[in-house]
Design a protein around this motif. Structure first.
Motif, PDB file in Angstrom:
ATOM      1  N   GLY A 100       0.967  -1.597   0.003  1.00  0.00           N
ATOM      2  CA  GLY A 100       0.320  -0.217  -0.119  1.00  0.00           C
ATOM      3  C   GLY A 100       0.932   0.999  -0.034  1.00  0.00           C
ATOM      4  O   GLY A 100       0.222   2.396  -0.195  1.00  0.00           O
ATOM      5  N   ARG A 101       2.169   1.459   0.356  1.00  0.00           N
ATOM      6  CA  ARG A 101       2.825   2.355   0.536  1.00  0.00           C
ATOM      7  C   ARG A 101       2.862   3.016  -1.283  1.00  0.00           C
ATOM      8  O   ARG A 101       2.828   2.539  -2.174  1.00  0.00           O
ATOM      9  CB  ARG A 101       4.409   1.910   0.444  1.00  0.00           C
ATOM     10  CG  ARG A 101       4.987   1.747   1.330  1.00  0.00           C
ATOM     11  CD  ARG A 101       6.715   1.080   2.003  1.00  0.00           C
ATOM     12  NE  ARG A 101       6.384  -0.089   1.690  1.00  0.00           N
ATOM     13  CZ  ARG A 101       7.314  -0.167   0.635  1.00  0.00           C
ATOM     14  NH1 ARG A 101       8.730   0.427   1.087  1.00  0.00           N
ATOM     15  NH2 ARG A 101       7.709  -1.333   0.635  1.00  0.00           N
ATOM     16  N   ASP A 102       3.082   4.066  -1.359  1.00  0.00           N
ATOM     17  CA  ASP A 102       3.178   5.501  -2.415  1.00  0.00           C
ATOM     18  C   ASP A 102       4.820   5.067  -3.531  1.00  0.00           C
ATOM     19  O   ASP A 102       5.567   5.291  -2.855  1.00  0.00           O
ATOM     20  CB  ASP A 102       2.524   6.313  -3.025  1.00  0.00           C
ATOM     21  CG  ASP A 102       2.965   7.437  -3.960  1.00  0.00           C
ATOM     22  OD1 ASP A 102       2.254   6.476  -4.712  1.00  0.00           O
ATOM     23  OD2 ASP A 102       3.271   8.278  -3.325  1.00  0.00           O
ATOM     24  N   MET A 103       4.480   4.425  -4.135  1.00  0.00           N
ATOM     25  CA  MET A 103       5.831   3.957  -5.125  1.00  0.00           C
ATOM     26  C   MET A 103       6.131   5.113  -5.798  1.00  0.00           C
ATOM     27  O   MET A 103       5.938   4.670  -6.825  1.00  0.00           O
ATOM     28  CB  MET A 103       6.451   2.654  -4.865  1.00  0.00           C
ATOM     29  CG  MET A 103       6.035   1.200  -4.137  1.00  0.00           C
ATOM     30  SD  MET A 103       7.686   1.607  -3.492  1.00  0.00           S
ATOM     31  CE  MET A 103       7.703   2.307  -1.644  1.00  0.00           C
ATOM     32  N   PRO A 104       6.669   6.090  -5.578  1.00  0.00           N
ATOM     33  CA  PRO A 104       6.907   7.046  -7.263  1.00  0.00           C
ATOM     34  C   PRO A 104       7.947   6.197  -8.588  1.00  0.00           C
ATOM     35  O   PRO A 104       8.946   4.950  -8.148  1.00  0.00           O
ATOM     36  CB  PRO A 104       8.199   8.301  -6.235  1.00  0.00           C
ATOM     37  CG  PRO A 104       9.333   7.022  -5.426  1.00  0.00           C
ATOM     38  CD  PRO A 104       7.500   6.429  -4.900  1.00  0.00           C
ATOM     39  N   ALA A 105       7.781   5.904  -9.327  1.00  0.00           N
ATOM     40  CA  ALA A 105       9.149   5.832 -10.644  1.00  0.00           C
ATOM     41  C   ALA A 105      10.253   5.150 -10.663  1.00  0.00           C
ATOM     42  O   ALA A 105      10.849   4.127 -11.190  1.00  0.00           O
ATOM     43  CB  ALA A 105       8.469   5.914 -12.156  1.00  0.00           C
TER      44      ALA A 105
END
Length: 294
Positions: free
Chosen positions: A95-100
């Motif tokens: 669920g963590r936001d993973m930047p590209a």
């Protein structure tokens, strides 16, 4: 039937203190090298092999060896590799936001026998050097000219810092880290310059493929950029002599020559500009021949 024979292989870590993020492999129909791109994040996404890049390279190697079979298109294999990697990354992210820029990526180059054709496929900056049965030598990569661009970028940084030994680590240079993350964030996007193995299935639509001459026997050398540097950056070999030297001396000898340049002849990168003292270096030497009498 065409026969693929593996003559030699080698994979050297760039540093004994970090994982080797390269991989290599082969089947009866193909041979390949894979180059994982060192992560730019403060921690791991997947958390295996002590490196997301090493995890992805190993994952892609296993998937290639299992999925490559007669009649299956390479683009479909790349698509399935990336689709499965995407699911694993999403599960590991919890669920963590993973930047590209923080997503695992890797390049590869492959030689493959497809029925009675010989084809090379690739994404990223790995290279195939190939000499055919008529003695004609060619080089194939999905990113032609990339070695020149990286060398000039490294030259500018080395001149500014006064040598490789003075280069700051990315983590210690916020401006440099931001630039690298900005560039990495454009990878695998419609407006970006690079498509890779990773977690974007659409990269399969940008697979760089080329048919190869059927003049046999042919001898080839698949290299990650760290090994290809002997020809592409350090100027030790022209492509044809590179292949002959690999066959004559063996990849271990060439690997020792590579490390001698980097660690003794030019440790500060002034003769041969590069962004790190030594990169992971991987190569597969092979031959493709036809049955006797054909």
């Amino acid at each position: 039937m065409l026969t693929l024979s593996i003559l030699d292989s080698l994979s050297l870590p760039g540093s004994e203190s970090r994982p080797n993020e390269d991989q290599l492999g082969w089947t009866a129909q193909c041979a390949f090298v894979i180059d994982g791109a060192t992560g730019l994040g403060p921690d791991f996404v997947v958390g295996r092999h002590d490196s997301d890049a090493a995890w992805l390279a190993t994952f892609a190697k296993v998937h290639f060896e299992e999925m490559i079979m007669p009649g299956r298109a390479m683009a479909d294999i790349v698509r399935s590799t990336n689709a499965l990697a995407r699911r694993i990354v999403a599960f590991a992210a919890k669920g963590r936001d993973m930047p590209a820029w923080n997503l695992p990526i890797a390049g590869f180059q492959m030689i493959r026998i497809e029925e009675n054709r010989i084809v090379t496929h690739g994404l990223g900056d790995c290279t195939l050097f190939l000499t055919d049965g008529d003695g004609v030598t060619v080089a194939h990569t999905a990113l032609p000219g990339n070695a020149d661009l990286e060398r000039e970028a490294a030259r500018a940084v080395i001149e500014r810092c006064g040598g490789l030994s003075n280069l700051p680590r990315l983590i210690d240079d916020p401006a440099l880290l931001a630039r690298e993350r900005s560039l990495r964030g454009t990878f695998n996007t419609p407006s970006g310059p690079v498509w890779t193995l990773g977690s974007v299935p659409q990269a399969a639509d940008h697979l760089v493929s080329a048919p190869l001459p059927d003049r046999l026997p042919m001898t080839g050398l698949l290299c990650t950029d760290g090994f290809a540097a002997l020809a592409s950056n350090y100027g030790i070999f022209e492509p044809d002599e590179f292949i002959r030297a690999a066959k004559r001396e063996g990849l271990s000898v060439l690997g020792s020559r590579l490390r001698n340049i980097e660690r003794r002849e030019d440790p500060d990168g002034r003769l041969h500009p590069r962004m790190k003292p030594s990169d992971d270096a991987t190569a597969v030497l092979f031959e493709i021949s036809a049955p006797l009498g054909t």
